[in-house]
Design an enzyme around this catalytic site. Structure first.
Site, mmCIF file in Angstrom:
data_model
loop_
_atom_site.group_PDB
_atom_site.id
_atom_site.type_symbol
_atom_site.label_atom_id
_atom_site.label_comp_id
_atom_site.label_asym_id
_atom_site.label_seq_id
_atom_site.Cartn_x
_atom_site.Cartn_y
_atom_site.Cartn_z
ATOM 1 N N HIS A 1 53.722 24.245 -105.256
ATOM 2 C CA HIS A 1 55.005 24.475 -104.581
ATOM 3 C C HIS A 1 56.183 24.616 -105.539
ATOM 4 O O HIS A 1 57.279 24.102 -105.283
ATOM 5 C CB HIS A 1 55.274 23.359 -103.569
ATOM 6 C CG HIS A 1 54.367 23.362 -102.384
ATOM 7 N ND1 HIS A 1 53.677 24.474 -101.971
ATOM 8 C CD2 HIS A 1 54.018 22.357 -101.510
ATOM 9 C CE1 HIS A 1 52.952 24.178 -100.896
ATOM 10 N NE2 HIS A 1 53.133 22.905 -100.606
ATOM 11 N N HIS B 1 58.018 24.887 -94.945
ATOM 12 C CA HIS B 1 57.051 23.783 -94.900
ATOM 13 C C HIS B 1 57.389 22.790 -93.782
ATOM 14 O O HIS B 1 57.297 21.570 -93.985
ATOM 15 C CB HIS B 1 57.007 23.077 -96.250
ATOM 16 C CG HIS B 1 55.675 22.450 -96.579
ATOM 17 N ND1 HIS B 1 55.152 21.397 -95.860
ATOM 18 C CD2 HIS B 1 54.776 22.728 -97.539
ATOM 19 C CE1 HIS B 1 53.995 21.042 -96.389
ATOM 20 N NE2 HIS B 1 53.731 21.846 -97.416
ATOM 21 N N GLU C 1 51.949 27.354 -92.704
ATOM 22 C CA GLU C 1 52.767 27.873 -93.801
ATOM 23 C C GLU C 1 52.383 29.328 -94.105
ATOM 24 O O GLU C 1 51.511 29.584 -94.939
ATOM 25 C CB GLU C 1 52.565 27.020 -95.046
ATOM 26 C CG GLU C 1 52.778 25.530 -94.827
ATOM 27 C CD GLU C 1 52.085 24.689 -95.880
ATOM 28 O OE1 GLU C 1 52.237 25.005 -97.091
ATOM 29 O OE2 GLU C 1 51.371 23.732 -95.521
#
Length: 340
Positions: free
Chosen positions: A82, A169, A300
């Site tokens: 991420h 997210h 996601e």
């Protein structure tokens, strides 16, 4: 969650976070009360914009970029996750600025990610538009529609190319309770990317066989334990860098029989990570309850895991000078009127 009669959606400049998504008074996303609480406690990435690259990059390394190899933070075992320790979820965006986007009222958030930030080459500007609208389904049912549009532009002159993969997210909870217990889920594909013990794809697209996800199945706090990348486009060669010209497609749908809440997730993206939240571990925070396993689930929409290192997938994340990366996500939620 305690219901009222309001439909409220709110955001924060930190990570352009979705803080509230209230449907008939139920806040269906997990989060915190203040920006400071997100800074201190948001280890699960509640509601955040994820970038410069979402999901995992194998060995925290991207090869053959600007004719060299780039190494990033190993913040998830041997991998980059991420965007690194200080990804876009932890950056303060400019905004919100009120805008009219594609005929809908909306808000714009912007952030300039400088060359070398978290090891990424090139300066880019990310723009996030949130729009809200209502869609009549039946006479007594009205869907609340939250749209997200991402755009990333290479604005620097430091190099010729970089990599980008952006998503949101948010963790959803439709039960009205502390966990997702009893939520009925259904995905629109059973194709996925099998991964190794470190979460990196080890084979081509296969059929997901642990659960028949294309038929309705029930979520519990720890079962089924799913954290996998499901694939909408089995031919990666057809996935453009900017997917916004493609029609929105339904990825997954959810409902809870007790609360009467429904959610659909639509996107232009070729894949999505579906996570049932087994690893959530947030302590009680200043008047908010602790959040544990199964307190929310994630969908996601994004590009394939580790795409920058896979020759046949790389093009969908490779942003060069003069190009723009783009994508769209849309959440549609409503409450059955007989469940008042």
């Amino acid at each position: 969650m305690s219901p009222s009669n309001e439909n409220v959606i709110s955001f924060l400049p930190l990570g352009a976070i979705i803080r509230e998504f209230c449907v008939a008074g139920y806040n269906i996303v997990q989060g915190f009360s203040t920006q400071d609480q997100y800074i201190k406690y948001n280890t699960p990435y509640f509601g955040a914009t994820i970038g410069r690259t979402a999901n995992r990059i194998k060995d925290a390394t991207v090869k053959d970029l600007n004719g060299r190899t780039y190494t990033f933070a190993k913040n998830n075992g041997p991998n980059l996750l991420h965007g690194g320790y200080q990804g876009w979820d932890k950056k303060i965006f400019e905004g919100p600025t009120p805008v009219n986007r594609n005929g809908r009222e909306g808000l714009l958030f912007k952030y300039v990610s400088k060359d070398g930030e978290e090891g990424y080459p090139g300066t880019v500007e990310v723009r996030v538009w949130y729009t809200t609208s209502k869609e009549q389904v039946e006479t007594a049912i009205e869907k609340i529609v939250l749209g997200i549009e991402y755009e990333v532009e290479f604005i620097g002159n430091e190099c010729e190319e970089t990599v980008v993969n952006v998503t949101n997210h948010s963790y959803f909870n439709l039960s009205g309770g502390p966990t997702i217990e009893g939520t009925e889920a259904q995905l629109c594909t059973d194709k996925y990317l099998p991964v190794d013990s470190n979460g990196i794809p080890e084979d081509k697209v296969q059929q997901f066989k642990r659960t028949d996800v294309t038929k309705p199945f029930v979520l519990h706090p720890t079962e089924p334990d799913i954290d996998d990348c499901f694939v909408m486009d089995e031919d990666p060669s057809q996935v453009p860098l900017d997917t916004r010209s493609r029609p929105l497609r339904l990825l997954a749908q959810f409902k809870h029989p007790s609360s009467g809440l429904h959610l659909e997730v639509h996107s232009t993206e070729p894949a999505f990570q579906f996570y049932t939240g087994k690893g959530i571990d947030v302590p009680a925070v200043e008047g908010l309850p602790a959040r544990g396993p199964g307190s929310g689930f994630c969908v996601e929409p994004s590009r394939f895991i580790n795409a920058p290192n896979q020759p046949e997938w790389k093009h969908m994340t490779l942003l060069k000078k003069g190009q723009i990366y783009g994508s769209k996500i849309e959440y549609r939620a409503w409450k059955e009127p007989w469940n008042e």
